[in-house]
Design an enzyme around this catalytic site. Structure first.
Site, short mmCIF file in Angstrom:
data_model
loop_
_atom_site.label_atom_id
_atom_site.label_comp_id
_atom_site.label_asym_id
_atom_site.label_seq_id
_atom_site.Cartn_x
_atom_site.Cartn_y
_atom_site.Cartn_z
N LYS A 1 -0.77 11.48 4.71
CA LYS A 1 -0.47 10.61 5.71
C LYS A 1 0.09 9.50 5.30
CE LYS A 1 -2.79 7.22 7.00
NZ LYS A 1 -3.69 6.14 6.88
N LYS B 1 0.88 -1.06 0.00
CA LYS B 1 0.01 0.01 -0.02
C LYS B 1 0.90 1.31 0.01
CE LYS B 1 -3.65 2.67 0.21
NZ LYS B 1 -4.63 2.77 1.21
#
Lengths: 287, 287
Positions: free
Chosen positions: B239, B171
């Site tokens: 983030k 990811k």
């Protein structure tokens, strides 16, 4: 069929000129080094001794040269095109050069009643040989229509973008996207590898989602194989990225990631790795 | 069918939990704020008052939380999962968090004979609602096989990458590629626009060649339309890019372009534009 003048018989130019011969066009060729001229003459071309001679003998002229100074030399130098151009000539520059240079050529040739197209290509040596180049074209609609039968001999994805210079701007944009995407997959696949994760599976997973790109597919595979044979050489892409930065400067546009990629390419070139394929950017992160 | 525990009913979690209910699974839900719990209860879920209660009542637990500290709190905090976990439980964390946190969860839960999967997703709210998420999974083959029927309710492109942490690494790689590709098309399309060239034609020409990517297609269209409504919000991508940089640091791997993109995203967030879609990076170059 109309005789075509062709100047610049390098890795890209020679196969394009050969495709024009195969399509039945008489071609008058010129090149700085004589060897590649002789090869084309064997295939049926006629040799000319200077750009000026090409201009005197033909009214449809194509150049395919390494960089902006080469185009300036051929266009405006001693025995250059400008000295021999005939009114009504169609001039097509397929080199990848600065948009500003393309605009200068257009301006000075227009004064001789010569219509100009800037028509840089992508697709590499394979595309040149197979006649499957992408061609990004700037210039008048009239000139584009005149050139279209020639483009169809050379390429598949032929797009008329806009007025003079628009082809070069598009090519610069293309090289920005390609360079930064290579940087993206280099950082990502290096992160996967250093984290001990199967890089092939990461590439597959990413190809199935939003991160998909042709570059992740093709250059991702090169990275997996450790195969950095060109293809498209690092130093040529560095030149193209420099053109984009210069074009940005002229519009007061900062391109920070493009600048970073240019620096990374220069690091490799300075280390003697200028002959790597541009996908070899990856080696900076997997040393 | 086995009862599923589900913690984290945000934009992503709520529709995923709802899809599990629709597929016939009994679902016990918990969320920090009570409103979203009530919504799910209306749809047939049962409420639990803490992660501990969820762990006491179910042996297949899914979390879908904003960030690493949230997962740590739910897992190890007061009234957290660790206090109630039963041996033989399957724990699936679908949050996007630091690989190091995923490894810590795996380590501490394994001591309780709980098998763990890190299974972050991509595909956004639409993918969550439609059950078409991409799911990148790390953990044992045995745990993956147990979880597969649940994943099939939620997603389409389900890839088991490797051992614990491998899902989160993948990811992070995905978010690096997506972020840098957005930067790439932002710089390129801004260059086209400032140079006075038709941006739509540039996008089309590039999509036909080596620069093709799903992001040039979809976010390129957003840039043409000036449509930066999320989608996927800038501050969430910031983030995720931070997670990638942290993961790189741990491997002594510098990711210079990822760092640059993080800085560019932070510039926008600091300017109060944290609610833009991540494709809104473009506005930095077209002001």
């Amino acid at each position: 069929m109309e005789t075509i003048g062709f100047i610049g018989l390098g890795i890209m130019g020679a196969p394009v000129a050969r495709n024009l011969l195969k399509a039945g066009y008489p071609v008058v060729v010129h090149n700085r080094s004589r060897d590649s001229v002789d090869d084309l003459v064997k295939d049926g071309a006629t040799a000319a001794n200077s750009p000026r001679e090409v201009a005197e003998q033909t009214k449809a002229i194509i150049t395919m040269l390494p960089d902006s100074p080469d185009v300036e030399q051929v266009a405006f130098g001693d025995d250059g095109l400008l000295e021999g151009l005939q009114a009504g000539t169609l001039f097509i520059d397929m080199s990848t050069i600065a948009p500003a240079t393309a605009l200068e050529v257009d301006k000075r040739f227009s004064e001789k009643r010569v219509s100009c197209l800037d028509a840089p290509v992508s697709g590499g040596e394979v595309g040149a040989i197979e006649g499957t180049l992408s061609i990004m074209v700037g210039g008048s609609e009239e000139a584009f229509e005149k050139a279209e039968p020639l483009f169809e001999v050379m390429g598949k994805n032929i797009v008329h973008i806009g007025e003079a210079g628009a082809g070069q701007v598009t090519k610069a944009c293309n090289q920005v996207v390609v360079g930064l995407t290579i940087q993206a997959i280099s950082e990502a696949l290096a992160l996967a590898k250093k984290s001990g994760v199967d890089v092939a599976k990461v590439r597959s997973a990413l190809l199935g989602g939003f991160a998909q790109s042709r570059i992740l597919d093709l250059h991702g595979q090169r990275i997996l194989d450790g195969n950095f044979k060109p293809g498209f050489r690092m130093n040529l892409h560095r030149k193209d990225v420099g053109i984009a930065l210069e074009a940005g400067d002229q519009q007061n546009l900062e391109l920070p990631a493009t600048k970073l990629v240019a620096q990374q390419m220069s690091r490799l070139i300075d280390a003697g790795k200028d002959g790597l394929d541009h996908s070899g950017l990856y080696v900076l992160y997997d040393e």
